[in-house]
Design a protein around this motif. Structure first.
Motif, PDB file in Angstrom:
ATOM      1  N   SER A  65       0.804  -1.224   0.000  1.00 33.27           N
ATOM      2  CA  SER A  65       0.000   0.000   0.000  1.00 33.27           C
ATOM      3  C   SER A  65       0.840   1.280   0.000  1.00 33.27           C
ATOM      4  CB  SER A  65      -0.934   0.002   1.212  1.00 33.27           C
ATOM      5  OG  SER A  65      -0.171  -0.024   2.399  1.00 33.27           O
ATOM      6  N   VAL A  66       2.156   1.161   0.220  1.00 34.62           N
ATOM      7  CA  VAL A  66       3.006   2.352   0.283  1.00 34.62           C
ATOM      8  C   VAL A  66       4.123   2.221  -0.756  1.00 34.62           C
ATOM      9  CG1 VAL A  66       4.484   3.779   1.740  1.00 34.62           C
ATOM     10  CG2 VAL A  66       2.537   2.591   2.751  1.00 34.62           C
ATOM     11  N   PRO A  67       4.141   3.109  -1.750  1.00 29.54           N
ATOM     12  CA  PRO A  67       5.200   3.024  -2.758  1.00 29.54           C
ATOM     13  C   PRO A  67       6.547   3.446  -2.175  1.00 29.54           C
ATOM     14  CG  PRO A  67       3.905   5.008  -3.088  1.00 29.54           C
ATOM     15  CD  PRO A  67       3.237   4.241  -1.971  1.00 29.54           C
ATOM     16  N   ASP A  68       7.615   3.012  -2.842  1.00 27.74           N
ATOM     17  CA  ASP A  68       8.933   3.511  -2.468  1.00 27.74           C
ATOM     18  C   ASP A  68       9.631   3.994  -3.732  1.00 27.74           C
ATOM     19  OD1 ASP A  68      10.697   1.285  -3.553  1.00 27.74           O
ATOM     20  OD2 ASP A  68       9.511   0.138  -2.121  1.00 27.74           O
ATOM     21  N   SER A  69      10.649   4.801  -3.551  1.00 33.36           N
ATOM     22  CA  SER A  69      11.388   5.417  -4.651  1.00 33.36           C
ATOM     23  C   SER A  69      12.857   5.471  -4.278  1.00 33.36           C
ATOM     24  CB  SER A  69      10.889   6.846  -4.894  1.00 33.36           C
ATOM     25  OG  SER A  69       9.499   6.881  -5.068  1.00 33.36           O
ATOM     26  N   TRP A  70      13.679   5.778  -5.283  1.00 32.86           N
ATOM     27  CA  TRP A  70      15.119   5.948  -5.057  1.00 32.86           C
ATOM     28  C   TRP A  70      15.524   7.355  -5.459  1.00 32.86           C
ATOM     29  CZ3 TRP A  70      18.661   2.526  -2.999  1.00 32.86           C
ATOM     30  CH2 TRP A  70      18.214   1.229  -2.769  1.00 32.86           C
ATOM     31  N   ILE A  71      16.332   7.974  -4.605  1.00 31.66           N
ATOM     32  CA  ILE A  71      16.912   9.265  -4.950  1.00 31.66           C
ATOM     33  C   ILE A  71      18.428   9.169  -4.767  1.00 31.66           C
ATOM     34  CG2 ILE A  71      14.884  10.669  -4.417  1.00 31.66           C
ATOM     35  CD1 ILE A  71      16.127  11.422  -1.774  1.00 31.66           C
ATOM     36  N   GLU A  72      19.145   9.972  -5.520  1.00 24.81           N
ATOM     37  CA  GLU A  72      20.576  10.128  -5.274  1.00 24.81           C
ATOM     38  C   GLU A  72      20.743  11.456  -4.566  1.00 24.81           C
ATOM     39  OE1 GLU A  72      24.537   9.103  -7.559  1.00 24.81           O
ATOM     40  OE2 GLU A  72      23.559  10.850  -8.464  1.00 24.81           O
ATOM     41  N   LEU A  73      21.358  11.417  -3.406  1.00 24.34           N
ATOM     42  CA  LEU A  73      21.568  12.610  -2.598  1.00 24.34           C
ATOM     43  C   LEU A  73      23.071  12.806  -2.434  1.00 24.34           C
ATOM     44  CD1 LEU A  73      19.887  14.722  -1.031  1.00 24.34           C
ATOM     45  CD2 LEU A  73      20.157  13.297   0.984  1.00 24.34           C
TER      46      LEU A  73
END
Length: 182
Positions: free
Chosen positions: A127-135
């Motif tokens: 029910s909860v999406p996840d994502s990837w970021i480059e920081l």
């Protein structure tokens, strides 16, 4: 001649050679790196993975770890939720944390990086999406990346340091290391 070791620190390993913390032994650098006289240049939390540099050269260690040299450190961060442009822009401007405003950071949404499986795996919720970021940051406060993503409403699920300055993981698997010329 100075020694520099690139190490892919696995999840759950302390960024030190001995464990003075608990009665139960925890994994440390000495379980992986057998080179005498080298010390970590900076730290990675026990629950973070990725690039850790070790050296026997105190000046080099300071240049890598000391925020006054502003060496960029890039992280691949799996976050809970889908980053909005506002959230990414807030990270780019700097985020107010309990210990002050962070320096501006690089923040980009990225495709899922090709990584090794983590043990234990990151919790998955349909029910909860996840994502990837480059920081990319140029300072190193305690748990800074996790606190920055949380401050913009994106709790960190997995954190992998991919780069420090010009040095990268370069295909190292968790627990693997290689020495390079300095």
């Amino acid at each position: 001649m100075s020694r520099l070791i690139l190490f892919n620190k696995p999840y759950g390993v302390l960024s030190q050679f001995t464990d003075r913390g608990t009665e139960t032994a925890r994994a440390t650098l000495s379980d992986y790196v057998t080179v005498p006289g080298v010390y970590p240049a900076g730290r990675l939390d026990r629950d973070s993975e990725g690039l850790l540099l070790l050296t026997d050269d105190g000046r080099l260690q300071a240049r890598i770890a000391d925020p006054k040299f502003k060496l960029p450190k890039s992280y691949w961060v799996q976050v809970e939720g889908e980053p909005t442009q506002d959230a990414l822009q807030a990270l780019r401007r700097g985020v107010r944390l309990n210990d002050g405003l962070t320096r501006p950071a690089g923040a980009e949404l990225i495709p899922i990086p090709h990584l090794w499986p983590r043990d234990p795996p990151v919790r998955f919720r349909k029910s909860v999406p996840d994502s990837w970021i480059e920081l990319t940051i140029r300072e190193g406060r305690n748990r800074q990346v996790r606190r920055m993503t949380a401050a913009v409403g994106l709790p960190t699920l997995r954190l992998v340091r991919a780069r420090i300055g010009d040095w990268t993981l370069g295909g190292l698997q968790p627990g693997e290391w290689r020495e390079i010329a300095v």
